[in-house]
Design an enzyme around this catalytic site. Structure first.
Site, PDB file in Angstrom:
ATOM      1  N   CYS A  61      85.660 -21.699 -46.693  1.00 48.27           N
ATOM      2  CA  CYS A  61      85.306 -20.291 -46.887  1.00 48.27           C
ATOM      3  C   CYS A  61      84.224 -20.106 -47.953  1.00 48.27           C
ATOM      4  O   CYS A  61      83.288 -19.326 -47.773  1.00 48.27           O
ATOM      5  CB  CYS A  61      86.537 -19.466 -47.233  1.00 48.27           C
ATOM      6  SG  CYS A  61      87.477 -20.034 -48.668  1.00 48.27           S
ATOM      7  N   HIS A 174      90.600 -17.166 -51.329  1.00 47.16           N
ATOM      8  CA  HIS A 174      89.616 -17.016 -50.267  1.00 47.16           C
ATOM      9  C   HIS A 174      88.322 -16.449 -50.835  1.00 47.16           C
ATOM     10  O   HIS A 174      88.348 -15.637 -51.774  1.00 47.16           O
ATOM     11  CB  HIS A 174      90.157 -16.080 -49.183  1.00 47.16           C
ATOM     12  CG  HIS A 174      89.343 -16.062 -47.931  1.00 47.16           C
ATOM     13  ND1 HIS A 174      89.076 -17.191 -47.192  1.00 47.16           N
ATOM     14  CD2 HIS A 174      88.716 -15.032 -47.282  1.00 47.16           C
ATOM     15  CE1 HIS A 174      88.340 -16.874 -46.139  1.00 47.16           C
ATOM     16  NE2 HIS A 174      88.095 -15.567 -46.177  1.00 47.16           N
ATOM     17  N   ASP A 192      84.883 -11.017 -43.753  1.00 47.30           N
ATOM     18  CA  ASP A 192      85.737 -12.203 -43.841  1.00 47.30           C
ATOM     19  C   ASP A 192      85.125 -13.337 -43.015  1.00 47.30           C
ATOM     20  O   ASP A 192      84.947 -13.207 -41.795  1.00 47.30           O
ATOM     21  CB  ASP A 192      87.135 -11.868 -43.333  1.00 47.30           C
ATOM     22  CG  ASP A 192      88.174 -12.887 -43.761  1.00 47.30           C
ATOM     23  OD1 ASP A 192      87.830 -14.084 -43.841  1.00 47.30           O
ATOM     24  OD2 ASP A 192      89.319 -12.492 -44.021  1.00 47.30           O
TER      25      ASP A 192
END
Length: 286
Positions: A61, A174, A192
Protein backbone atom coordinates in the site's frame (compact mmCIF):
# COMPACT_ATOMS: atom_id res chain seq x y z
CA UNK A 1 14.56 -12.07 5.91
CA UNK A 2 11.40 -12.49 8.01
CA UNK A 3 9.27 -15.54 7.19
CA UNK A 4 6.40 -15.04 4.74
CA UNK A 5 2.88 -14.58 6.03
CA UNK A 6 0.84 -17.77 6.48
CA UNK A 7 -1.54 -18.92 3.79
CA UNK A 8 -5.12 -17.57 4.13
CA UNK A 9 -7.80 -19.83 5.56
CA UNK A 10 -10.56 -18.57 3.26
CA UNK A 11 -11.09 -16.48 0.12
CA UNK A 12 -12.73 -13.03 0.11
CA UNK A 13 -14.27 -11.23 -2.87
CA UNK A 14 -14.27 -7.82 -1.16
CA UNK A 15 -14.98 -6.13 2.17
CA UNK A 16 -18.17 -4.29 3.07
CA UNK A 17 -17.48 -0.58 3.62
CA UNK A 18 -18.58 0.53 7.12
CA UNK A 19 -21.83 2.50 6.98
CA UNK A 20 -20.33 5.71 8.42
CA UNK A 21 -18.03 5.98 5.39
CA UNK A 22 -19.42 7.10 2.02
CA UNK A 23 -18.35 5.20 -1.08
CA UNK A 24 -17.37 7.42 -3.99
CA UNK A 25 -19.51 5.39 -6.39
CA UNK A 26 -22.65 5.96 -4.31
CA UNK A 27 -25.12 8.71 -5.19
CA UNK A 28 -24.06 10.72 -2.16
CA UNK A 29 -20.35 10.11 -2.78
CA UNK A 30 -20.64 11.31 -6.38
CA UNK A 31 -22.58 14.38 -5.26
CA UNK A 32 -19.85 15.26 -2.75
CA UNK A 33 -17.19 14.97 -5.47
CA UNK A 34 -19.12 17.18 -7.89
CA UNK A 35 -19.48 19.86 -5.23
CA UNK A 36 -15.79 19.61 -4.30
CA UNK A 37 -14.79 19.99 -7.96
CA UNK A 38 -17.11 22.96 -8.34
CA UNK A 39 -15.67 24.60 -5.22
CA UNK A 40 -12.04 23.98 -6.32
CA UNK A 41 -11.33 21.73 -3.36
CA UNK A 42 -10.39 18.60 -5.31
CA UNK A 43 -7.01 19.69 -6.64
CA UNK A 44 -5.43 16.24 -6.38
CA UNK A 45 -8.34 14.28 -7.83
CA UNK A 46 -7.51 14.53 -11.54
CA UNK A 47 -3.70 14.09 -11.21
CA UNK A 48 -4.14 11.04 -8.96
CA UNK A 49 -6.98 9.36 -10.83
CA UNK A 50 -5.00 9.64 -14.06
CA UNK A 51 -2.54 7.23 -12.41
CA UNK A 52 -4.81 5.50 -9.90
CA UNK A 53 -3.87 1.82 -9.61
CA UNK A 54 -4.38 -1.18 -7.37
CA UNK A 55 -1.54 -2.30 -5.13
CA UNK A 56 -0.11 -5.44 -6.71
CA UNK A 57 0.53 -7.07 -3.32
CA UNK A 58 -1.41 -6.85 -0.03
CA UNK A 59 1.64 -5.31 1.67
CA UNK A 60 2.44 -2.74 -1.05
CA UNK A 61 0.00 0.00 0.00
CA UNK A 62 2.77 2.48 0.82
CA UNK A 63 4.77 1.65 -2.30
CA UNK A 64 1.73 1.91 -4.58
CA UNK A 65 0.69 5.21 -3.02
CA UNK A 66 4.15 6.62 -3.65
CA UNK A 67 4.09 5.27 -7.21
CA UNK A 68 0.85 7.18 -7.89
CA UNK A 69 2.27 10.39 -6.45
CA UNK A 70 5.49 10.10 -8.48
CA UNK A 71 3.52 9.56 -11.69
CA UNK A 72 1.15 12.42 -10.83
CA UNK A 73 4.19 14.67 -10.46
CA UNK A 74 5.61 13.27 -13.73
CA UNK A 75 8.88 12.32 -12.03
CA UNK A 76 11.35 10.59 -14.36
CA UNK A 77 12.33 7.17 -12.88
CA UNK A 78 15.58 7.21 -14.89
CA UNK A 79 15.02 3.54 -15.76
CA UNK A 80 12.82 1.84 -18.34
CA UNK A 81 9.67 0.06 -17.21
CA UNK A 82 8.94 -1.88 -20.43
CA UNK A 83 10.39 -1.37 -23.88
CA UNK A 84 11.52 2.24 -24.09
CA UNK A 85 9.08 3.72 -21.58
CA UNK A 86 10.40 5.62 -18.58
CA UNK A 87 7.40 5.34 -16.28
CA UNK A 88 6.58 3.96 -12.84
CA UNK A 89 4.49 1.20 -14.43
CA UNK A 90 4.50 -0.93 -11.30
CA UNK A 91 6.05 -1.12 -7.86
CA UNK A 92 9.08 -3.05 -9.08
CA UNK A 93 10.23 0.04 -11.00
CA UNK A 94 10.17 2.05 -7.80
CA UNK A 95 12.03 -0.62 -5.83
CA UNK A 96 14.39 -1.77 -8.58
CA UNK A 97 17.31 0.41 -7.47
CA UNK A 98 16.33 0.58 -3.80
CA UNK A 99 17.96 -0.85 -0.69
CA UNK A 100 14.53 -2.17 0.33
CA UNK A 101 13.88 -5.40 -1.54
CA UNK A 102 10.43 -6.07 -2.93
CA UNK A 103 10.35 -9.38 -1.05
CA UNK A 104 11.09 -7.70 2.28
CA UNK A 105 8.29 -5.18 1.72
CA UNK A 106 6.02 -8.03 0.62
CA UNK A 107 6.57 -9.75 3.96
CA UNK A 108 6.54 -6.85 6.44
CA UNK A 109 5.43 -3.69 4.63
CA UNK A 110 7.14 -0.34 5.28
CA UNK A 111 7.27 2.10 8.16
CA UNK A 112 6.54 5.80 7.84
CA UNK A 113 10.25 6.59 8.01
CA UNK A 114 11.08 4.10 5.27
CA UNK A 115 8.44 5.48 2.94
CA UNK A 116 9.69 9.00 3.57
CA UNK A 117 13.25 7.96 2.73
CA UNK A 118 12.10 6.16 -0.41
CA UNK A 119 10.21 9.25 -1.57
CA UNK A 120 13.26 11.45 -0.94
CA UNK A 121 15.47 9.01 -2.87
CA UNK A 122 13.21 9.58 -5.88
CA UNK A 123 13.54 13.34 -5.62
CA UNK A 124 10.41 14.35 -3.73
CA UNK A 125 10.41 16.95 -0.98
CA UNK A 126 8.61 15.37 1.94
CA UNK A 127 7.22 16.79 5.16
CA UNK A 128 6.25 13.98 7.53
CA UNK A 129 3.97 14.70 10.48
CA UNK A 130 2.58 12.70 13.38
CA UNK A 131 -0.36 13.66 15.64
CA UNK A 132 1.85 14.11 18.70
CA UNK A 133 -0.69 16.32 20.46
CA UNK A 134 -4.38 16.96 19.93
CA UNK A 135 -3.47 20.42 18.67
CA UNK A 136 -1.94 18.80 15.60
CA UNK A 137 -5.40 18.23 14.17
CA UNK A 138 -5.38 21.88 13.20
CA UNK A 139 -2.05 21.36 11.41
CA UNK A 140 -3.55 18.42 9.54
CA UNK A 141 -6.55 20.53 8.55
CA UNK A 142 -4.20 23.24 7.33
CA UNK A 143 -2.41 20.73 5.12
CA UNK A 144 -5.74 19.38 3.85
CA UNK A 145 -6.71 22.85 2.64
CA UNK A 146 -3.26 23.70 1.30
CA UNK A 147 -3.06 20.50 -0.76
CA UNK A 148 -6.69 20.02 -1.81
CA UNK A 149 -7.99 23.57 -2.19
CA UNK A 150 -4.90 25.64 -3.01
CA UNK A 151 -5.22 29.25 -4.09
CA UNK A 152 -2.83 28.59 -7.02
CA UNK A 153 -2.01 25.52 -9.11
CA UNK A 154 -1.63 22.52 -6.74
CA UNK A 155 1.98 21.83 -5.84
CA UNK A 156 1.67 19.14 -3.16
CA UNK A 157 0.01 15.80 -2.48
CA UNK A 158 -1.33 14.62 0.87
CA UNK A 159 -0.72 10.98 1.89
CA UNK A 160 -2.03 9.44 5.11
CA UNK A 161 -0.97 6.47 7.21
CA UNK A 162 -3.79 5.31 9.44
CA UNK A 163 -5.17 2.35 11.39
CA UNK A 164 -7.93 0.63 9.42
CA UNK A 165 -9.52 -0.77 12.58
CA UNK A 166 -10.05 2.78 13.86
CA UNK A 167 -12.42 3.30 10.91
CA UNK A 168 -14.22 -0.01 11.47
CA UNK A 169 -12.32 -1.74 8.65
CA UNK A 170 -10.39 -4.99 8.71
CA UNK A 171 -6.59 -4.94 8.81
CA UNK A 172 -4.10 -2.71 10.58
CA UNK A 173 -1.85 0.00 9.15
CA UNK A 174 -2.56 1.36 5.69
CA UNK A 175 -1.29 4.10 3.34
CA UNK A 176 -3.34 5.95 0.74
CA UNK A 177 -3.52 9.42 -0.85
CA UNK A 178 -6.24 12.04 -0.34
CA UNK A 179 -7.86 13.47 -3.46
CA UNK A 180 -10.55 15.99 -2.43
CA UNK A 181 -12.06 17.92 0.47
CA UNK A 182 -15.77 18.66 0.91
CA UNK A 183 -15.79 21.63 3.24
CA UNK A 184 -19.52 21.73 4.03
CA UNK A 185 -19.54 18.17 5.38
CA UNK A 186 -15.90 18.32 6.54
CA UNK A 187 -14.92 15.12 4.74
CA UNK A 188 -11.96 14.09 2.60
CA UNK A 189 -11.93 11.66 -0.30
CA UNK A 190 -9.49 8.81 0.34
CA UNK A 191 -8.38 6.91 -2.77
CA UNK A 192 -7.82 3.50 -1.18
CA UNK A 193 -5.07 1.78 -3.17
CA UNK A 194 -6.35 -1.62 -1.98
CA UNK A 195 -8.99 -1.56 -4.73
CA UNK A 196 -9.61 -5.28 -4.24
CA UNK A 197 -10.75 -4.57 -0.67
CA UNK A 198 -12.49 -1.19 -0.31
CA UNK A 199 -13.61 1.41 -2.87
CA UNK A 200 -12.52 5.07 -2.69
CA UNK A 201 -14.57 6.67 0.07
CA UNK A 202 -15.32 9.88 1.94
CA UNK A 203 -14.32 10.01 5.60
CA UNK A 204 -14.82 12.81 8.15
CA UNK A 205 -11.57 14.70 8.76
CA UNK A 206 -11.75 14.24 12.55
CA UNK A 207 -12.26 10.47 12.22
CA UNK A 208 -9.33 10.12 9.85
CA UNK A 209 -7.16 12.19 12.17
CA UNK A 210 -8.06 9.95 15.11
CA UNK A 211 -7.21 6.89 13.00
CA UNK A 212 -3.72 8.35 12.56
CA UNK A 213 -3.22 8.63 16.34
CA UNK A 214 -3.23 4.85 16.78
CA UNK A 215 0.16 3.36 17.63
CA UNK A 216 2.13 1.35 15.08
CA UNK A 217 3.47 -1.76 16.86
CA UNK A 218 6.59 -1.77 14.69
CA UNK A 219 7.79 1.76 15.52
CA UNK A 220 5.93 2.24 18.84
CA UNK A 221 4.84 5.62 17.46
CA UNK A 222 1.59 6.94 16.09
CA UNK A 223 0.86 6.90 12.41
CA UNK A 224 0.50 10.20 10.57
CA UNK A 225 0.63 11.97 7.23
CA UNK A 226 2.95 13.39 4.57
CA UNK A 227 2.93 16.51 2.45
CA UNK A 228 4.77 15.44 -0.71
CA UNK A 229 6.04 18.02 -3.20
CA UNK A 230 7.71 17.52 -6.59
CA UNK A 231 11.44 18.08 -7.15
CA UNK A 232 12.44 21.74 -7.22
CA UNK A 233 13.55 21.56 -10.85
CA UNK A 234 10.34 19.91 -12.00
CA UNK A 235 7.86 22.00 -13.97
CA UNK A 236 5.68 19.22 -15.39
CA UNK A 237 3.19 19.41 -12.51
CA UNK A 238 2.65 23.15 -12.63
CA UNK A 239 0.25 23.37 -15.53
CA UNK A 240 2.98 23.60 -18.18
CA UNK A 241 1.88 21.86 -21.41
CA UNK A 242 3.94 18.85 -22.44
CA UNK A 243 5.92 19.82 -25.54
CA UNK A 244 8.81 17.35 -25.36
CA UNK A 245 9.00 13.56 -25.37
CA UNK A 246 12.34 13.72 -23.52
CA UNK A 247 13.85 11.04 -25.72
CA UNK A 248 17.11 9.32 -24.85
CA UNK A 249 18.94 6.43 -26.51
CA UNK A 250 17.54 3.26 -24.94
CA UNK A 251 21.06 1.89 -24.56
CA UNK A 252 21.79 4.64 -22.02
CA UNK A 253 18.72 3.93 -19.89
CA UNK A 254 18.73 0.54 -18.12
CA UNK A 255 15.62 -1.55 -17.68
CA UNK A 256 14.21 -1.61 -14.16
CA UNK A 257 15.94 -4.33 -12.19
CA UNK A 258 19.14 -4.28 -14.21
CA UNK A 259 22.33 -3.67 -12.27
CA UNK A 260 23.41 -0.05 -12.49
CA UNK A 261 27.14 -0.03 -11.82
CA UNK A 262 27.83 3.29 -13.52
CA UNK A 263 26.64 5.29 -10.50
CA UNK A 264 29.64 6.10 -8.24
CA UNK A 265 27.29 6.87 -5.35
CA UNK A 266 25.61 3.47 -5.38
CA UNK A 267 27.81 1.96 -2.60
CA UNK A 268 27.33 5.09 -0.51
CA UNK A 269 23.56 4.92 -0.94
CA UNK A 270 23.57 1.32 0.24
CA UNK A 271 25.78 1.96 3.28
CA UNK A 272 23.97 5.05 4.51
CA UNK A 273 20.38 4.40 3.47
CA UNK A 274 18.17 5.27 6.43
CA UNK A 275 15.30 3.13 5.18
CA UNK A 276 17.08 -0.17 5.86
CA UNK A 277 16.65 -1.00 9.53
CA UNK A 278 16.17 -4.40 11.15
CA UNK A 279 12.63 -5.04 12.31
CA UNK A 280 11.44 -7.98 14.36
CA UNK A 281 7.71 -7.28 14.48
CA UNK A 282 5.67 -8.58 11.60
CA UNK A 283 3.08 -6.35 10.03
CA UNK A 284 -0.44 -7.29 9.02
CA UNK A 285 -1.11 -6.70 5.35
CA UNK A 286 -3.73 -4.33 4.00
Amino acid sequence: MPPPLPEPQYSVRRRVLPSHLTALHSTQGTHLLLEALTNNSAAAYIPLTEHFCNQSDPAFCGITTLLMVLNAFAVDPMVRWKGGWRYFGDETVLLSQCCLSAELVRRVGVTMEQLQQLAVCHGLRVQMERPITHNNEQLFRTHVKECLQPTEHPSAMLVVSYARSALGQTGEGHFSPLAAYHEASDQVLLLDVARFKYPPYWVPVSELYQAMTWIDKVTAQSRGWYVMRPPLLSSSYKGVPIVSEERRPASLVPLAGQSVSRCPLHPVKIDFCQAVRPRNVRRTKS
